[in-house]
Write an enzyme that holds these catalytic residues in place. Structure first.
Site, short mmCIF file in Angstrom:
data_model
loop_
_atom_site.label_atom_id
_atom_site.label_comp_id
_atom_site.label_asym_id
_atom_site.label_seq_id
_atom_site.Cartn_x
_atom_site.Cartn_y
_atom_site.Cartn_z
N GLN A 100 -9.97 -3.79 -3.55
CA GLN A 100 -11.34 -3.96 -2.67
C GLN A 100 -12.30 -3.99 -4.03
O GLN A 100 -13.67 -4.15 -3.99
CB GLN A 100 -11.93 -2.03 -2.76
CG GLN A 100 -12.67 -2.07 -2.50
CD GLN A 100 -13.04 -1.65 -1.03
OE1 GLN A 100 -12.04 -2.13 0.03
NE2 GLN A 100 -14.04 -1.99 -0.62
N ASP A 109 -17.37 6.81 -1.65
CA ASP A 109 -16.54 6.94 -0.47
C ASP A 109 -15.32 8.44 0.02
O ASP A 109 -16.19 9.46 -0.31
CB ASP A 109 -14.74 6.15 -1.29
CG ASP A 109 -13.66 6.39 -0.96
OD1 ASP A 109 -13.64 6.39 0.09
OD2 ASP A 109 -12.93 6.25 -1.52
N ARG A 114 -13.40 -8.67 1.63
CA ARG A 114 -12.43 -8.69 1.34
C ARG A 114 -11.49 -9.94 1.70
O ARG A 114 -11.00 -10.21 0.70
CB ARG A 114 -11.61 -7.87 2.33
CG ARG A 114 -12.37 -6.21 1.73
CD ARG A 114 -11.82 -5.91 0.37
NE ARG A 114 -10.72 -5.42 0.45
CZ ARG A 114 -10.15 -3.96 0.69
NH1 ARG A 114 -10.16 -3.19 1.20
NH2 ARG A 114 -8.43 -4.57 0.67
N CYS A 125 -16.76 1.18 0.03
CA CYS A 125 -15.30 0.84 1.68
C CYS A 125 -14.56 0.86 2.13
O CYS A 125 -14.31 0.04 2.96
CB CYS A 125 -14.11 1.28 -0.25
SG CYS A 125 -13.63 2.60 -0.25
N ARG A 142 0.66 -1.11 -0.01
CA ARG A 142 -0.17 -0.06 -0.04
C ARG A 142 1.07 0.92 0.07
O ARG A 142 1.65 1.36 0.74
CB ARG A 142 -0.87 0.00 1.19
CG ARG A 142 -1.94 1.45 0.98
CD ARG A 142 -2.81 1.44 2.69
NE ARG A 142 -3.70 0.49 2.33
CZ ARG A 142 -4.71 0.82 2.18
NH1 ARG A 142 -5.39 1.45 3.02
NH2 ARG A 142 -6.04 -0.30 2.39
N HIS A 170 -7.11 0.49 -6.05
CA HIS A 170 -7.60 -0.50 -5.08
C HIS A 170 -7.81 -1.31 -6.13
O HIS A 170 -9.63 -1.50 -5.45
CB HIS A 170 -8.50 0.72 -4.29
CG HIS A 170 -8.37 0.02 -3.10
ND1 HIS A 170 -7.58 -1.59 -2.40
CD2 HIS A 170 -9.13 0.48 -1.87
CE1 HIS A 170 -7.54 -1.55 -1.14
NE2 HIS A 170 -8.80 -0.45 -0.94
N1 CP Z 1 -11.34 -0.09 2.28
C1 CP Z 1 -10.27 -0.64 2.33
O1 CP Z 1 -8.64 -0.49 1.63
O2 CP Z 1 -9.95 0.34 3.92
P1 CP Z 1 -9.04 -0.02 5.22
O3 CP Z 1 -7.23 1.31 4.63
O4 CP Z 1 -9.19 0.05 6.46
O5 CP Z 1 -7.86 -1.29 4.61
N1 NVA Z 2 -10.05 6.98 -1.10
C1 NVA Z 2 -9.49 6.05 0.05
C2 NVA Z 2 -10.02 4.63 0.16
C3 NVA Z 2 -9.47 3.97 1.42
C4 NVA Z 2 -9.65 3.02 1.42
C5 NVA Z 2 -8.48 6.90 0.50
O1 NVA Z 2 -7.24 6.50 -0.26
O2 NVA Z 2 -8.16 6.82 1.60
#
Ligand code: CP
Ligand code: NVA
Length: 318
Positions: free
Chosen positions: A144, A235, A303, A275, A114, A141
């Protein structure tokens, strides 16, 4: 049953050892086969033991769902996870990715990363000799989106022809929803304020991958966008890394809140997805998030199942 299992394995075996950096890395048939495997794992019809394989997690941003679902998925496959946060590794002191990726490939069997730039993820993939998974970048993502479409398939029994309306920022989640949805025959509309629309290159990419006549559209009017929607998705307005824009965005996005008035305009059997984490009272109201239409916790649960299936495939466990 036996031939169905064989079909599933042959679709998926071709993905063994592959990277999953973008939703476009899996083909339509592979996604559908992955969903079948995820559903078997979910109901306990299938057990896969990978024999003590190791997943390395390199997370430069916070995470609850992605981190824990990967950890639990790996444990259920008989494997282990090691936390390789930049704060506790030499990455934080500037060790280059090309060295880190080659070293970690000698210890681990798969990496989930990440980070901010997609390019950084691609650099890991270039140097690693083990599969690399996108656990969220600023661009996509994809894990997701797999859980999202598995959830939609479970709720409606099918994906082709479903209308999904995403209301909010044209961000990483929107991008993966477009690409993955296009391949699965879902009509995806991304509805954002002027200037916050999804990246046109991703829109074009999604359109070029469209199967079964799926339509990908961009719009600015939430009311129009949700008409005939079976799925409304939202989101956060400011993603991780955009914290300094939070107050500015809060004003601009106010009309893009998913509230009761908006969901009343949609299809009767509508479901609402997010999400998570959610900012109640901003992109979604408490009322809608806690309503019977909301399937956000089933979505979060998926997930785990879909990532367990993905890891099993990538590590050649079928
Ligand atoms: N939806 C998602 O990716 O959540 P987290 O940021 O908690 O991993
Ligand atoms: N769009 C959000 C998703 C978090 C799961 C971010 O990148 O922070």
């Amino acid at each position: 049953m036996a031939s169905a299992s064989l079909g599933l394995a042959s679709e998926l075996n071709s993905f063994s050892k592959n990277n999953f950096l973008s939703s476009s890395d899996l083909k339509n048939n592979q996604i559908l086969s992955l969903f079948e495997l995820a559903k078997q794992l979910k109901i306990g019809n299938r057990r896969i033991d990978l024999g003590n394989r190791v997943l390395g997690l390199i997370f430069k941003k916070a995470s609850t769902r992605t981190r824990v679902s990967f950890q639990v998925a790996m444990a259920r496959l008989g494997g282990q996870t090691v936390d390789l946060n930049p704060q506790v590794t030499q990455l934080g002191r500037g060790e280059p990715i090309k060295d880190t990726a080659r070293v970690l490939s000698r210890y681990c069997d798969v990496l989930a990363i990440r980070t901010f730039a997609q390019q950084e993820l691609e650099e890991y993939a270039e140097w690693a000799t083990i599969p690399v998974i996108n656990a969220l970048t600023d661009l996509e993502h994809p894990c997701q989106a797999l859980a999202d479409y598995l959830t939609i398939q479970e709720k409606f029994g099918a994906l082709k022809g479903i209308n999904l309306s995403y209301i909010g920022d044209g961000n990483n989640v929107a991008n993966s929803l477009m690409i993955c949805g296009a391949m699965l025959g879902v009509n995806v509309t991304i509805c954002s304020p002027n200037g916050f629309e999804a990246d046109q290159r991703i829109v074009n990419k999604a359109k070029s991958l469209s199967e079964f006549g799926s339509k990908i559209s961009i719009c600015n009017d939430p009311s129009k966008s949700v008409k005939e929607a079976q799925v409304i998705y939202t989101d956060v307005w400011a993603s991780m890394g955009q914290e300094e824009e939070y107050l500015k965005r809060k004003k601009i996005f106010e009309k893009y809140k998913v509230n009761r008035n908006l969901i009343d305009l949609a299809d009767d059997d509508l479901i609402v997805l997010h999400c998570l984490p959610a900012h109640r009272g901003e992109e979604i109201t408490e009322e809608v998030l806690e309503s019977p239409s909301s399937h956000v916790f089933d979505q979060a649960e998926n997930r785990l199942h879909v990532q367990q299936a993905l890891l099993a495939v990538q590590l050649g466990g079928l």
